[in-house]
Motif scaffolding. Structure first.
Motif, PDB file in Angstrom:
ATOM      1  N   PRO A 118      49.425  20.148-102.799  1.00  0.00           N
ATOM      2  CA  PRO A 118      48.976  19.940-104.180  1.00  0.00           C
ATOM      3  C   PRO A 118      49.277  18.512-104.625  1.00  0.00           C
ATOM      4  N   GLY A 119      48.343  17.925-105.348  1.00  0.00           N
ATOM      5  CA  GLY A 119      48.518  16.553-105.806  1.00  0.00           C
ATOM      6  C   GLY A 119      47.334  16.089-106.618  1.00  0.00           C
ATOM      7  N   PHE A 120      47.043  14.801-106.523  1.00  0.00           N
ATOM      8  CA  PHE A 120      45.992  14.209-107.341  1.00  0.00           C
ATOM      9  C   PHE A 120      45.276  13.122-106.555  1.00  0.00           C
ATOM     10  N   VAL A 121      43.955  13.022-106.781  1.00  0.00           N
ATOM     11  CA  VAL A 121      43.142  11.981-106.164  1.00  0.00           C
ATOM     12  C   VAL A 121      42.752  11.004-107.269  1.00  0.00           C
ATOM     13  N   ASP A 179      56.452  -6.054-112.429  1.00  0.00           N
ATOM     14  CA  ASP A 179      55.689  -5.020-111.737  1.00  0.00           C
ATOM     15  C   ASP A 179      54.273  -4.882-112.284  1.00  0.00           C
ATOM     16  N   VAL A 180      53.424  -4.249-111.497  1.00  0.00           N
ATOM     17  CA  VAL A 180      52.031  -4.003-111.847  1.00  0.00           C
ATOM     18  C   VAL A 180      51.897  -2.569-112.336  1.00  0.00           C
ATOM     19  N   CYS A 181      51.251  -2.395-113.466  1.00  0.00           N
ATOM     20  CA  CYS A 181      50.974  -1.051-113.990  1.00  0.00           C
ATOM     21  C   CYS A 181      49.464  -0.846-113.989  1.00  0.00           C
ATOM     22  N   LEU A 182      49.015   0.207-113.321  1.00  0.00           N
ATOM     23  CA  LEU A 182      47.603   0.586-113.285  1.00  0.00           C
ATOM     24  C   LEU A 182      47.484   2.002-113.823  1.00  0.00           C
ATOM     25  N   ALA A 183      46.483   2.238-114.645  1.00  0.00           N
ATOM     26  CA  ALA A 183      46.291   3.564-115.234  1.00  0.00           C
ATOM     27  C   ALA A 183      44.817   3.915-115.214  1.00  0.00           C
ATOM     28  N   GLY A 184      44.539   5.206-115.136  1.00  0.00           N
ATOM     29  CA  GLY A 184      43.153   5.664-115.114  1.00  0.00           C
ATOM     30  C   GLY A 184      43.081   7.177-115.043  1.00  0.00           C
ATOM     31  N   ARG A 185      42.015   7.661-114.399  1.00  0.00           N
ATOM     32  CA  ARG A 185      41.751   9.088-114.303  1.00  0.00           C
ATOM     33  C   ARG A 185      41.822   9.532-112.844  1.00  0.00           C
ATOM     34  N   ALA A 186      42.285  10.764-112.660  1.00  0.00           N
ATOM     35  CA  ALA A 186      42.397  11.380-111.339  1.00  0.00           C
ATOM     36  C   ALA A 186      41.969  12.837-111.454  1.00  0.00           C
ATOM     37  N   ARG A 187      41.785  13.474-110.316  1.00  0.00           N
ATOM     38  CA  ARG A 187      41.526  14.917-110.338  1.00  0.00           C
ATOM     39  C   ARG A 187      42.636  15.607-109.581  1.00  0.00           C
ATOM     40  N   PRO A 188      43.016  16.790-110.079  1.00  0.00           N
ATOM     41  CA  PRO A 188      44.011  17.561-109.335  1.00  0.00           C
ATOM     42  C   PRO A 188      43.446  17.976-107.981  1.00  0.00           C
TER      43      PRO A 188
END
Length: 170
Positions: A133-136, A149-158
């Motif tokens: 179980p995780g996220f893509v 540090d680098v911060c990246l944010a967005g959308r994923a699917r389980p």
């Protein structure tokens, strides 16, 4: 099948577990992977739910990765300028800096991160789907520096191994 990651072992991850956050909760690095093909496109499997993620990656990793092709990329940008491109405008204003200097600049850093976000994710996380179980990860809609540090944010699917996904979704 995921490949052996060659970048993560070279750089110490930030010392806090909140380096990998999905829907406000910390997750382990092995629970995240990156959509290699069709990154940023909608999921073809009906009913896929998207969730918000945020990852913090070592700035030294970003600098090292960018250094690999930076000189060639800068040379191309200077030989074939796109005067309307905000990233090129920012780099030109800094007299074509090295990656560390570009990432230290408040104006240029988000533009560099936006341009290279997918590559940074691809090299840090495994491709395909998590083994359990995780996220893509599928999009990056924010890139910023958080200290060094680098911060990246967005959308994923389980990703739930027992739920089938359309071939294009993996």
């Amino acid at each position: 099948m995921a490949y052996q990651n060659e970048w993560r072992p070279q750089f110490a991850a930030p010392p806090h577990r909140s380096s990998y956050i999905v829907e406000g909760r910390p997750v382990e690095v092995g629970a995240l992977s990156v959509r290699t093909m069709n990154f940023g496109q909608h999921w073809r499997t009906p009913g896929v739910v998207e969730v918000r993620y945020e990852v913090i990656l070592p700035g030294a990793y970003a600098v090292a990765l960018l250094e690999q092709d930076w000189a060639d990329w800068m040379e191309d940008a200077q030989r074939f300028p796109d005067l309307a491109d905000p990233l090129e405008q920012a780099l030109r204003a800094l007299d074509w800096p090295r990656p560390a200097h570009a990432l230290a600049d408040a104006v240029t850093a988000p533009l560099v991160l936006d341009h290279f976000a997918h590559e940074l994710l691809l090299r840090w996380f495994d491709d395909g789907v998590p083994s359990g179980p995780g996220f893509v990860l599928n999009t990056v809609d924010e890139g910023r520096m958080t200290g060094a540090d680098v911060c990246l944010a967005g959308r994923a699917r389980p990703h739930v191994p027992s739920v089938p996904y359309a071939f294009q979704d993996v």
